[in-house]
Structures are given as C-alpha cells and as structure tokens.
Design a protein around this motif. Structure first.
Motif, PDB file in Angstrom:
ATOM      1  N   THR A  55      70.187  -9.579 -10.037  1.00 44.92           N
ATOM      2  CA  THR A  55      69.445  -8.755 -10.993  1.00 44.92           C
ATOM      3  C   THR A  55      68.266  -9.524 -11.566  1.00 44.92           C
ATOM      4  OG1 THR A  55      71.522  -9.111 -12.146  1.00 44.92           O
ATOM      5  CG2 THR A  55      70.647  -6.857 -12.140  1.00 44.92           C
ATOM      6  N   ILE A  56      67.088  -8.994 -11.310  1.00 40.91           N
ATOM      7  CA  ILE A  56      65.882  -9.659 -11.793  1.00 40.91           C
ATOM      8  C   ILE A  56      65.381  -8.938 -13.030  1.00 40.91           C
ATOM      9  CG2 ILE A  56      63.494 -10.230 -11.244  1.00 40.91           C
ATOM     10  CD1 ILE A  56      64.367 -10.817  -8.438  1.00 40.91           C
ATOM     11  N   PRO A  57      65.332  -9.648 -14.163  1.00 40.94           N
ATOM     12  CA  PRO A  57      64.887  -8.990 -15.388  1.00 40.94           C
ATOM     13  C   PRO A  57      63.401  -8.608 -15.310  1.00 40.94           C
ATOM     14  CG  PRO A  57      65.268 -11.350 -15.756  1.00 40.94           C
ATOM     15  CD  PRO A  57      65.668 -11.058 -14.351  1.00 40.94           C
ATOM     16  N   ASP A  58      63.027  -7.609 -16.066  1.00 39.59           N
ATOM     17  CA  ASP A  58      61.630  -7.191 -16.120  1.00 39.59           C
ATOM     18  C   ASP A  58      60.894  -8.124 -17.087  1.00 39.59           C
ATOM     19  OD1 ASP A  58      59.177  -6.053 -16.555  1.00 39.59           O
ATOM     20  OD2 ASP A  58      59.933  -3.999 -16.763  1.00 39.59           O
ATOM     21  N   ILE A  59      60.338  -9.163 -16.529  1.00 42.15           N
ATOM     22  CA  ILE A  59      59.766 -10.233 -17.342  1.00 42.15           C
ATOM     23  C   ILE A  59      58.620  -9.750 -18.235  1.00 42.15           C
ATOM     24  CG2 ILE A  59      58.515 -12.438 -17.231  1.00 42.15           C
ATOM     25  CD1 ILE A  59      60.393 -13.139 -14.861  1.00 42.15           C
ATOM     26  N   GLU A  60      57.730  -8.946 -17.670  1.00 44.92           N
ATOM     27  CA  GLU A  60      56.595  -8.459 -18.474  1.00 44.92           C
ATOM     28  C   GLU A  60      57.082  -7.672 -19.693  1.00 44.92           C
ATOM     29  OE1 GLU A  60      53.487  -9.584 -18.300  1.00 44.92           O
ATOM     30  OE2 GLU A  60      54.372 -10.792 -16.699  1.00 44.92           O
ATOM     31  N   ALA A  61      58.133  -6.879 -19.471  1.00 39.61           N
ATOM     32  CA  ALA A  61      58.655  -6.071 -20.583  1.00 39.61           C
ATOM     33  C   ALA A  61      59.326  -6.953 -21.648  1.00 39.61           C
ATOM     34  CB  ALA A  61      59.649  -5.038 -20.057  1.00 39.61           C
ATOM     35  N   LEU A  62      59.890  -8.067 -21.211  1.00 36.07           N
ATOM     36  CA  LEU A  62      60.621  -8.940 -22.141  1.00 36.07           C
ATOM     37  C   LEU A  62      59.717  -9.928 -22.866  1.00 36.07           C
ATOM     38  CD1 LEU A  62      63.683  -9.804 -19.873  1.00 36.07           C
ATOM     39  CD2 LEU A  62      63.722  -8.365 -21.931  1.00 36.07           C
ATOM     40  N   LYS A  63      58.542 -10.170 -22.310  1.00 30.63           N
ATOM     41  CA  LYS A  63      57.667 -11.215 -22.867  1.00 30.63           C
ATOM     42  C   LYS A  63      57.381 -11.062 -24.364  1.00 30.63           C
ATOM     43  CE  LYS A  63      55.270 -13.505 -19.079  1.00 30.63           C
ATOM     44  NZ  LYS A  63      54.054 -13.584 -18.258  1.00 30.63           N
ATOM     45  N   PRO A  64      57.056  -9.853 -24.839  1.00 29.23           N
ATOM     46  CA  PRO A  64      56.738  -9.752 -26.276  1.00 29.23           C
ATOM     47  C   PRO A  64      57.885 -10.232 -27.171  1.00 29.23           C
ATOM     48  CG  PRO A  64      56.072  -7.758 -25.128  1.00 29.23           C
ATOM     49  CD  PRO A  64      56.830  -8.587 -24.129  1.00 29.23           C
ATOM     50  N   TYR A  65      59.124  -9.882 -26.807  1.00 27.08           N
ATOM     51  CA  TYR A  65      60.265 -10.325 -27.618  1.00 27.08           C
ATOM     52  C   TYR A  65      60.339 -11.854 -27.633  1.00 27.08           C
ATOM     53  CZ  TYR A  65      64.926 -11.585 -29.124  1.00 27.08           C
ATOM     54  OH  TYR A  65      65.973 -12.177 -29.787  1.00 27.08           O
ATOM     55  N   TYR A  66      60.249 -12.464 -26.449  1.00 21.95           N
ATOM     56  CA  TYR A  66      60.379 -13.917 -26.376  1.00 21.95           C
ATOM     57  C   TYR A  66      59.161 -14.621 -26.986  1.00 21.95           C
ATOM     58  CZ  TYR A  66      64.790 -13.420 -24.132  1.00 21.95           C
ATOM     59  OH  TYR A  66      66.102 -13.116 -23.917  1.00 21.95           O
ATOM     60  N   GLN A  67      58.003 -13.961 -26.894  1.00 24.31           N
ATOM     61  CA  GLN A  67      56.820 -14.533 -27.544  1.00 24.31           C
ATOM     62  C   GLN A  67      57.037 -14.589 -29.059  1.00 24.31           C
ATOM     63  OE1 GLN A  67      54.078 -15.967 -25.914  1.00 24.31           O
ATOM     64  NE2 GLN A  67      53.863 -16.730 -28.005  1.00 24.31           N
ATOM     65  N   SER A  68      57.724 -13.568 -29.588  1.00 24.14           N
ATOM     66  CA  SER A  68      57.974 -13.573 -31.042  1.00 24.14           C
ATOM     67  C   SER A  68      58.900 -14.724 -31.434  1.00 24.14           C
ATOM     68  CB  SER A  68      58.539 -12.223 -31.509  1.00 24.14           C
ATOM     69  OG  SER A  68      59.900 -12.094 -31.112  1.00 24.14           O
ATOM     70  N   LEU A  69      59.848 -15.072 -30.549  1.00 27.91           N
ATOM     71  CA  LEU A  69      60.732 -16.216 -30.823  1.00 27.91           C
ATOM     72  C   LEU A  69      59.957 -17.531 -30.731  1.00 27.91           C
ATOM     73  CD1 LEU A  69      64.032 -15.371 -28.888  1.00 27.91           C
ATOM     74  CD2 LEU A  69      63.308 -14.696 -31.180  1.00 27.91           C
ATOM     75  N   ILE A  70      59.063 -17.592 -29.744  1.00 26.30           N
ATOM     76  CA  ILE A  70      58.237 -18.792 -29.594  1.00 26.30           C
ATOM     77  C   ILE A  70      57.370 -18.972 -30.846  1.00 26.30           C
ATOM     78  CG2 ILE A  70      56.317 -19.813 -28.280  1.00 26.30           C
ATOM     79  CD1 ILE A  70      57.547 -18.305 -25.771  1.00 26.30           C
ATOM     80  N   ASP A  71      56.781 -17.868 -31.310  1.00 33.10           N
ATOM     81  CA  ASP A  71      55.929 -17.938 -32.509  1.00 33.10           C
ATOM     82  C   ASP A  71      56.729 -18.377 -33.734  1.00 33.10           C
ATOM     83  OD1 ASP A  71      53.831 -17.092 -30.956  1.00 33.10           O
ATOM     84  OD2 ASP A  71      53.970 -14.988 -31.562  1.00 33.10           O
ATOM     85  N   LYS A  72      57.993 -17.988 -33.752  1.00 25.29           N
ATOM     86  CA  LYS A  72      58.842 -18.325 -34.898  1.00 25.29           C
ATOM     87  C   LYS A  72      59.283 -19.794 -34.881  1.00 25.29           C
ATOM     88  CE  LYS A  72      63.314 -16.850 -36.919  1.00 25.29           C
ATOM     89  NZ  LYS A  72      64.383 -15.822 -36.799  1.00 25.29           N
ATOM     90  N   TYR A  73      59.657 -20.295 -33.689  1.00 27.09           N
ATOM     91  CA  TYR A  73      60.259 -21.630 -33.609  1.00 27.09           C
ATOM     92  C   TYR A  73      59.348 -22.706 -33.010  1.00 27.09           C
ATOM     93  CZ  TYR A  73      64.708 -19.287 -34.621  1.00 27.09           C
ATOM     94  OH  TYR A  73      65.718 -18.576 -35.209  1.00 27.09           O
ATOM     95  N   LEU A  74      58.557 -22.345 -32.011  1.00 28.33           N
ATOM     96  CA  LEU A  74      57.718 -23.351 -31.319  1.00 28.33           C
ATOM     97  C   LEU A  74      56.300 -22.828 -31.124  1.00 28.33           C
ATOM     98  CD1 LEU A  74      60.290 -24.420 -28.543  1.00 28.33           C
ATOM     99  CD2 LEU A  74      59.663 -25.760 -30.568  1.00 28.33           C
ATOM    100  N   PRO A  75      55.609 -22.527 -32.225  1.00 27.65           N
ATOM    101  CA  PRO A  75      54.307 -21.880 -32.104  1.00 27.65           C
ATOM    102  C   PRO A  75      53.220 -22.814 -31.574  1.00 27.65           C
ATOM    103  CG  PRO A  75      54.730 -22.507 -34.378  1.00 27.65           C
ATOM    104  CD  PRO A  75      55.985 -22.827 -33.610  1.00 27.65           C
ATOM    105  N   GLY A  76      52.154 -22.193 -31.036  1.00 28.99           N
ATOM    106  CA  GLY A  76      50.946 -22.942 -30.675  1.00 28.99           C
ATOM    107  C   GLY A  76      51.071 -23.767 -29.428  1.00 28.99           C
ATOM    108  N   ASN A  77      50.172 -24.722 -29.287  1.00 28.16           N
ATOM    109  CA  ASN A  77      50.174 -25.612 -28.132  1.00 28.16           C
ATOM    110  C   ASN A  77      51.166 -26.740 -28.331  1.00 28.16           C
ATOM    111  OD1 ASN A  77      48.411 -24.334 -26.505  1.00 28.16           O
ATOM    112  ND2 ASN A  77      46.666 -25.688 -26.884  1.00 28.16           N
ATOM    113  N   VAL A  78      51.974 -26.959 -27.306  1.00 26.29           N
ATOM    114  CA  VAL A  78      53.007 -27.988 -27.361  1.00 26.29           C
ATOM    115  C   VAL A  78      52.571 -29.161 -26.490  1.00 26.29           C
ATOM    116  CG1 VAL A  78      55.451 -28.464 -26.903  1.00 26.29           C
ATOM    117  CG2 VAL A  78      54.746 -26.189 -27.680  1.00 26.29           C
TER     118      VAL A  78
END
Length: 303
Positions: free
Chosen positions: A278-301
């Motif tokens: 089962t391959i997840p729909d990555i494009e559809a999931l990106k906004p959710y995971y981007q919100s987690l990135i913004d919350k915990y690991l924002p910006g350039n790493v």
C-alpha cells in the motif's frame, strides 16, 4: 550528473556520490516471522550473495568502528556543515538513495518514510511528534552522499570503548581485527565507562541514528522547539538491537534509558516491516506533515 537543487537547499560541501547504494543490513538480518500481516518480503538464505555482502558489511564495521574512528566522525559531521535544507527537501533527497537490501521492492525511500509515519499515526493519533519521528527517522542516511561507507551509515549499532557483547550480529569473531580489542582501556566489559553511566554518556558506533539525533538537538536549540524524549530515543537508538532486543548492555543503561526503551521498541515495530504494497498518497499527506515540521523542526536544518 548535475544535482538539481531545490530553491532553499544549500549544499555546503561537495556531494561525492549522487546515487549512493545502501544495503540496509539491519533490515536483512531480522527474521521475517515478526511480520504481523502477510505481506510479501524477500527471503534471505545464508549462502546467497546478499547475505555474503551483509556479513562483509558487519565485519568491516566491527573492524573499523573504534573509539578513534567515532571521534573522527563526530569531528567531521557535528559541525553540521554539509547541507542546509528543509525537512521536506531532505526527504526528497533520500529518494536518490538506492536501497540495495530490497532489490524487488522498488519503492523510493520517501514512501517508506510516509508508510512508517502513517502506521504510527493510525495507532497513536494523539502523539503527533511520534508521527513526525516516523517520517524523519532515516534522514541521517544523507551521509551516504558524502562518501561515508555503508558500515558507517546503516546497520546495527553498538557501544565502542568496551567489550562487544554476545548478541551482536556475527559475534566476537567479527571484532578480531578491531584495534580496541587489544587496548586495555577498552577491552573489558565496562571498558572506558562507569557502571550504569547512562547511554547519553556512551560513545555509540557511528551511523545514521546518532547523526540525526545530533542534527535535531542542534536545530531545536536554535529554534527553541523540542521533541519529547521518547521520540529522541527512538531516533537515536532504533538500530541499537543488542540493547533493545538482545538484552545486552544493561550495565551501561540507567533508569531513564530503561524507561525510554519502551518508545524505541514501539517505534521499531513500525520501522521494520512497513515496506508494504500500500503506497500512501504522499501529495495529499504533505500538508499534515508539513504542519508537524513547522511545529517541531521549522525552517532550514543544518546537516
């Protein structure tokens, strides 16, 4: 070939290898009966060429990963001066890695990242930081683009500076040419450590776990964000099989480590066997995971 750079990705050191091949030795040696659902995974028997290469990878690792070697890697990598990019860009970059341990499953690394994250999310809906850990756990493999050998990027990890324990894959024989084994400071059970000193004070063999842990610590210090301890342990010790699965090195661990092991074990059941059809729909999931990135690991790493 020229590297296509994403707009904010700053390469600070020359990439040595554009499409490095990694043989994920940790994954190959784990017995398949752990599979909960009947998904198709490869069968690796002892005498096939793949198994031979895994053995060579571990013998190389156990010969070369010495206290001095690890200190040199800290020197090289913990300046975080190889590449600066967002977490999403780093995930895209990992797609150029070829996972040799799974010649049949031609799934890009980013798919494994999203599969791991989504399975964790299904079981732990409220621990959003744990979903993020699933997504990013392999980002330390970015080292492979800078000419790090397989055995300094992937594979089971172990403490350097003390006697290897019996549950280490390929056992003591694989350490016979490790120079630390002839060094009185390091060739006893405790070696250079004090009893129950805590894993934070242990010099682990060098690989993608420790590197990503250090990258995150460095980044969150700058941003003022934080990932809960359980998530950091999962990232830092998911390849430390001799401890979390082999039952060894208890005498180095302290009470905190023993409590946190639970998160490492929770995490590992999602990491090891999520290469599913089962391959997840990555494009559809990106906004959710981007919100987690913004919350915990924002910006350039900085890696």
């Amino acid at each position: 070939g020229n590297i296509q750079l994403l707009p904010t990705m700053r390469i600070l050191a020359d990439v040595v290898n554009n499409h490095p091949e990694l043989l994920d030795a940790s994954e190959i040696i784990r017995p398949e009966e752990k599979l909960k659902d009947k998904e198709a995974f490869r069968d690796y028997s002892d005498n096939n060429p793949l198994q031979q290469r895994v053995k060579k990878t571990y013998y190389d690792m156990h010969t070369n990963q010495t206290v001095d070697f690890v200190k040199a890697k800290h020197e090289k990598w913990l300046g975080f001066n190889h590449v600066e990019c967002t977490i999403m860009e780093a995930l895209e970059k990992l797609n150029e890695l070829i996972d040799e341990s799974d010649p049949d499953i031609d799934l890009p690394n980013i798919v494994h990242a999203f599969q791991t994250a989504e399975r964790i999310r299904a079981d732990y809906p409220d621990e959003d930081w744990f979903h993020l850990v699933g997504l990013i756990h392999d980002l330390g493999k970015i080292m492979a683009f800078y000419d790090e050998p397989q055995w300094a990027v992937v594979g089971d990890t172990f403490p350097t500076g003390c006697m290897p324990q019996k549950s280490i894959v390929y056992g003591l024989d694989s350490f016979k040419n490790n120079k630390d084994m002839k060094d009185a400071r390091y060739n006893t059970e405790l070696g250079m450590y004090k009893k129950n000193c805590g894993l934070d004070n242990v010099l682990m063999s060098w690989g993608h776990d420790e590197f990503l842990y250090q990258v995150i610590k460095n980044h969150t210090k700058k941003t003022g964000t934080s990932i809960p301890e359980g998530g950091l342990y999962a990232i830092r010790f998911h390849s430390f099989y001799p401890w979390h699965t082999g039952g060894d090195y208890d005498y180095l661990a302290n009470e905190d480590d023993k409590k946190m092991m639970e998160w490492v074990l929770r995490f590992n059941q999602y990491d090891l066997y999520t290469k599913s059809a089962t391959i997840p729909d990555i494009e559809a999931l990106k906004p959710y995971y981007q919100s987690l990135i913004d919350k915990y690991l924002p910006g350039n790493v900085a890696f």
